[in-house]
Motif scaffolding. Structure first.
Motif, PDB file in Angstrom:
ATOM      1  N   ILE A 129      -7.880  10.852 -52.479  1.00  0.00           N
ATOM      2  CA  ILE A 129      -7.195   9.744 -51.690  1.00  0.00           C
ATOM      3  C   ILE A 129      -5.517   9.982 -51.856  1.00  0.00           C
ATOM      4  N   ARG A 170      -4.341  12.513 -49.278  1.00  0.00           N
ATOM      5  CA  ARG A 170      -4.615  11.853 -48.184  1.00  0.00           C
ATOM      6  C   ARG A 170      -3.535  11.103 -47.827  1.00  0.00           C
ATOM      7  N   MET A 171      -3.143  10.197 -49.171  1.00  0.00           N
ATOM      8  CA  MET A 171      -2.191   9.064 -48.530  1.00  0.00           C
ATOM      9  C   MET A 171      -0.583   9.637 -48.496  1.00  0.00           C
ATOM     10  N   SER A 173     -12.066  12.784 -46.943  1.00  0.00           N
ATOM     11  CA  SER A 173     -11.541  11.634 -47.587  1.00  0.00           C
ATOM     12  C   SER A 173     -11.204  10.710 -46.336  1.00  0.00           C
ATOM     13  N   TYR A 175     -14.403   8.312 -46.064  1.00  0.00           N
ATOM     14  CA  TYR A 175     -14.278   7.546 -47.369  1.00  0.00           C
ATOM     15  C   TYR A 175     -13.537   6.386 -46.913  1.00  0.00           C
ATOM     16  N   LEU A 176     -12.198   6.542 -46.549  1.00  0.00           N
ATOM     17  CA  LEU A 176     -11.430   5.621 -46.039  1.00  0.00           C
ATOM     18  C   LEU A 176     -11.864   4.782 -44.970  1.00  0.00           C
ATOM     19  N   GLU A 177     -12.317   5.419 -44.092  1.00  0.00           N
ATOM     20  CA  GLU A 177     -12.950   4.681 -42.986  1.00  0.00           C
ATOM     21  C   GLU A 177     -13.974   3.714 -43.380  1.00  0.00           C
ATOM     22  N   LEU A 227     -14.445   2.269 -46.607  1.00  0.00           N
ATOM     23  CA  LEU A 227     -13.930   1.280 -47.500  1.00  0.00           C
ATOM     24  C   LEU A 227     -13.153   0.310 -46.713  1.00  0.00           C
ATOM     25  N   LEU A 228     -12.025   0.799 -45.726  1.00  0.00           N
ATOM     26  CA  LEU A 228     -11.167   0.162 -45.227  1.00  0.00           C
ATOM     27  C   LEU A 228     -11.772  -0.799 -44.010  1.00  0.00           C
TER      28      LEU A 228
END
Length: 152
Positions: free
Chosen positions: A46, A49-50, A108, A111-113, A115-116
Motif C-alpha cells: 500500500i 501504491r500510494m 493492491s 485491496y484498496l477498492e 476497503l475504500l
C-alpha cells in the motif's frame, strides 16, 4: 464546558477499534484482493501504491515509520510472490528502488477498492460538507496525535 472532552470521545474510539477488529475489515479486503501476505507486507504494498512511484527501502521504512531491516525482510517475501521487484535508480546507478509488479499493482488496487468501498458506503448518506469536514478533522486529529506522541 466548551470544546472537546476527550473522555467523551473514548467510548467511540474504543468502539471504532472493536468494529474494525470484529468486522475483520483488513482480512476481508486482503481476501478480496486474492493476497496471501501478512499485514506488514500489505503495508509495504500500500505504501508503494500510494507513492505511485518506485521508492528506496529507506523511504518505504520512513513512510511506514519502521526501520529499514523490517522492510527488507518483507520485501523478500513480496518478491518471491511476484508482487514487487527491485530496479536500478535512474538517478544513482548504484542504488536500487522497489516498485510494484503488474501483479502487485493489481492486488493492491483490489485491496484498496474493497476497503475504500466499505468506507464510502458507510458515509454515502452524509452531505458533502460533512464528508469534507470529517476527512479534514480526522487527518488533523491523527497528525496532531502522532506529533504529540512523538514528543513524549
Amino acid at each position: 464546558m466548551s470544546g472537546l472532552d476527550p473522555a467523551a470521545m473514548l467510548p467511540q474510539l474504543m468502539q471504532l477499534g472493536t468494529v474494525l477488529n470484529r468486522s475483520q475489515l483488513i482480512e476481508r479486503a486482503v481476501e478480496h484482493a486474492g493476497l496471501r501476505i501478512d499485514r506488514p507486507g500489505l503495508t509495504v504494498l500500500i505504501t508503494l501504491r500510494m507513492a505511485d512511484r518506485p521508492l528506496r527501502v529507506g523511504e518505504i521504512a520512513t513512510r511506514m515509520q519502521v526501520v529499514g531491516p523490517h522492510v527488507t525482510r518483507h520485501l523478500h517475501d513480496l518478491e518471491r510472490a511476484d508482487l514487487v521487484r527491485r530496479v536500478t535508480d535512474p538517478d544513482d546507478q548504484r542504488a536500487r528502488l522497489v516498485e510494484l509488479t503488474e501483479k502487485g499493482a493489481g492486488a493492491s488496487g483490489r485491496y484498496l477498492e474493497a476497503l475504500l468501498g466499505w468506507f464510502a458506503e458507510a458515509v454515502a448518506d452524509w452531505s458533502e460538507e460533512d464528508k469534507t469536514a470529517f476527512g479534514r478533522l480526522l487527518t488533523r486529529f491523527v497528525d496532531d496525535l502522532q506529533a504529540h506522541l512523538v514528543r513524549d
